[in-house]
Design an enzyme around this catalytic site. Structure first.
Site, PDB file in Angstrom:
ATOM      1  N   GLU A  86      14.045  71.222  21.343  1.00  0.00           N
ATOM      2  CA  GLU A  86      13.882  71.881  22.635  1.00  0.00           C
ATOM      3  C   GLU A  86      13.013  73.133  22.550  1.00  0.00           C
ATOM      4  OE1 GLU A  86      16.821  73.815  26.051  1.00  0.00           O
ATOM      5  OE2 GLU A  86      17.594  72.301  24.684  1.00  0.00           O
ATOM      6  N   ASP A  87      13.117  73.874  21.440  1.00  0.00           N
ATOM      7  CA  ASP A  87      12.495  75.198  21.376  1.00  0.00           C
ATOM      8  C   ASP A  87      11.345  75.329  20.382  1.00  0.00           C
ATOM      9  OD1 ASP A  87      14.376  75.964  23.216  1.00  0.00           O
ATOM     10  OD2 ASP A  87      15.728  76.885  21.761  1.00  0.00           O
ATOM     11  N   ASP A 147      28.257  74.558  20.845  1.00  0.00           N
ATOM     12  CA  ASP A 147      27.086  75.311  21.302  1.00  0.00           C
ATOM     13  C   ASP A 147      27.463  76.224  22.470  1.00  0.00           C
ATOM     14  OD1 ASP A 147      24.401  76.082  21.854  1.00  0.00           O
ATOM     15  OD2 ASP A 147      24.178  74.401  23.241  1.00  0.00           O
TER      16      ASP A 147
END
Length: 627
Positions: A86-87, A147
């Protein structure tokens, strides 16, 4: 500072390695270390809002997965890598190539998908993606909860608007999900952290009250626990006794529900009595033995027992709850549990519980999700999931003893539809614990419910306001969607029925509202918006009944009321829904409500009643009110 961060990163990662080395192979340990190094490299230039290196977050999530949830190698690897795709520039193919399909699947579930257009909204699509993973596995849900738990633990560095968004998601979605998975510790921590950031003033206020209460109650609680310990020790029973205060959020919720202030909320804490027991088959006997010894000394509150050992909650929670009167004259809530039960309430579906129970729960989750997807309409997917899975549950029983789990505040209708849609559709009335009850009656834990059906009964529109379960909601929504839509709306002031002199007004949205011609609302609207008047053909429908009420004034005599009831029910074959009567100085005032097919039928009924000996006046109550 960089050197210090490097040391801290290594120390935090080593904690994960130390935990996992005790339960995985050398090959899996090598993969776990490789995942950490990849994450460290991928996030090397990234910072958290607090200014700390971003890698602190994946390490913390991996620590929760390894230490608190006690999962295996692949979930820990996925925890290290959960933000990489995602990052950073790494792709899902990179993850699969280096760590295999299983890890790639787990990472994909917790990776938010970027889309040009979302099916519902970015948040709801993300919830749906997470829930859909249950079709394949349950571990991805647990990684996502880890998370979210660390994000909530470090939410202080975020802007207030971000805090509210994340806290709202947590309270609505993630905390109930943890509850349904049986992860009690995770659930209460998520709830409490959400409350802290949503309502900081109330949180701090209750925090202060709890601290004060702990000091005030310390002496008597210490004495009560010591007495329990001594009583059971004399019987040779090895137990651990401790006091557990309810969380800020739990107490706040009780205050809101009861309307009480803090000092009047009952059971702000519980006393836990935990015993070792290697044989699950002996746990109930041991719990009952402890219960018997304690109630030989302490008075027990009538109806103060809840046996969650024989009837576990749907999330698997087990314990034996009893309320005892302490020497200080206070009722105390005591939970008697084995070490396994306590461990299971903390670890939920990942604890060592019966495989059949876990498999049955997961299959129910899967089947209902499939059902939800097939029948869903815009915007109601998550609401239906929350209703179906996340409410606290109650267990009720059929007359043959079959247990049925329902959400708290479920009604007889929910129970009926849970048994079978045909039972729900034709539910006429019920007997709860042998007592006659409406199908709209709320049920409570332990109720025995018998449904009486009738082929003449069809679902009523207001049933939709008295159901909580997805099965019931789905059936009723589908049923009413198939019904012929009325061509008109009806004035709620004058309640027109077919055969009366009526007039219609075309509204701004194009709908036509029907009024009686003598309705004051219609008269006022005609004076202001005369151009909106339209002619309407309001015909009776033999399948539709219209509620009406009449007022009767009469001179009292023997058998008068029976004659009026006989006239309506036996002669006219109409069903009375309510009847009130009052007699003062031989003058009777009686109000009767029933249902008719048309205005002509109402007039016939009023004519028949007027002919009864002693009746002086019969009036339509609506006409009387607006005339």
């Amino acid at each position: 500072m960089k050197q210090n961060y490097d040391m801290m990163i290594q120390e935090k990662a080593q904690k994960v390695f130390s935990v996992m080395e005790k339960r995985v192979s050398a090959g899996d340990m090598a993969r776990i270390r490789e995942a950490f190094e990849l994450a460290r490299e991928a996030h090397a230039d990234q910072k958290r809002k607090s200014g700390e290196p971003y890698i602190f977050h994946p390490i913390a999530v991996a620590t929760i997965v390894a230490e608190e949830l006690m999962l295996g190698a692949n979930p820990v690897i996925a925890a290290f890598l959960h933000d990489v795709v995602e990052d950073t520039d790494y792709t899902m193919d990179d993850i699969q190539l280096r760590f295999g399909k299983d890890v790639a699947f787990l990472v994909s579930v917790v990776t938010k998908q970027s889309k040009e257009q979302y099916e519902m909204s970015k948040q709801v699509d993300n919830y749906k993606q997470i829930l859909n993973s249950i079709h394949y596995d349950i571990r991805a849900l647990l990684v996502k909860l880890a998370d979210r738990l660390h994000n909530m633990r470090t939410l202080e560095s975020m802007r207030p608007d971000k805090q509210m968004k994340i806290a709202g998601e947590t309270d609505f979605f993630y905390a109930p999900l943890a509850n349904r998975l049986g992860l009690y510790n995770v659930k209460i921590e998520l709830e409490n952290l959400s409350f802290r950031y949503r309502c900081p003033h109330e949180y701090e206020q209750i925090a202060g009250l709890i601290q004060k209460d702990k000091k005030t109650q310390q002496e008597r609680l210490h004495a009560f626990m010591g007495r329990i310990q001594d009583i059971l020790a004399k019987e040779g029973l090895n137990v651990k006794v401790k006091t557990i205060y309810r969380t800020h959020y739990s107490i706040w919720r009780k205050m809101r529900k009861s309307g009480d202030d803090f000092s009047h909320v009952p059971f702000r804490h519980i006393v836990e009595v935990m015993f070792p027991c290697e044989d699950m088959e002996q746990e109930k006997d041991m719990a009952l033995k402890i219960y018997a010894r304690l109630t030989n000394i302490f008075n027990e509150k009538p109806c103060g027992i809840i046996n969650y050992i024989d009837s576990p909650k749907e999330n698997g929670y087990q314990s034996f709850h009893v309320q005892l009167l302490s020497d200080y004259g206070c009722w105390e809530e005591v939970h008697i549990s084995s070490e396994r039960m306590v461990r299971s309430s903390q670890l939920g579906v990942v604890a060592e519980r019966r495989e059949d129970d876990v498999r049955r729960w997961i299959e129910k989750f899967r089947s209902v999700l499939r059902d939800l997807e097939f029948h869903q309409k815009e915007g109601d997917f998550i609401e239906n999931v929350v209703t179906t899975f996340y409410n606290d549950d109650i267990m009720v029983f059929t007359p043959k003893g079959k247990p049925v789990n329902l959400p708290k505040r479920a009604t007889v209708l929910d129970f009926a539809f849970e048994i079978h849609s045909h039972i729900g559709r034709n539910a006429h009335y019920a007997r709860i614990n042998g007592q006659l009850a409406s199908v709209k009656t709320e049920l409570h834990r332990g109720d025995v419910v018998e449904i009486v059906t009738s082929p003449e009964i069809q679902p009523q529109a207001d049933w939709q306001d008295y159901v909580l379960t997805y099965k019931a909601k789905r059936f009723l929504k589908s049923y009413f969607a198939k019904q012929e839509k009325p061509s008109y709306c009806f004035c709620q002031n004058c309640h027109p029925i077919p055969g009366e002199e009526v007039i219609g007004f075309k509204e701004a949205d194009g709908n036509i509202t029907i009024h009686k011609r003598n309705c004051p609302v219609a008269i006022m609207q005609a004076s202001k918006q005369g151009d909106s008047i339209v002619s309407v053909d309001y015909k009776d429908n033999p399948d539709v009944l219209y509620p009406v009420s009449i007022h009767i004034m009469a001179v009292d005599r023997y058998h008068l009321l029976i004659d009026m009831i006989n006239c309506i029910t036996n002669e006219l074959h109409l069903s009375i829904s309510s009847l009130t009567t009052n007699t003062v100085d031989c003058i009777v005032n009686c109000n009767i409500s029933f249902a008719v097919h048309s205005f002509g039928e109402l007039q016939a009924a009023m004519t028949h009643i007027s002919a009864i000996d002693g009746v002086e006046e019969v009036k339509d109550k609506v006409i009387d009110k607006i005339g």
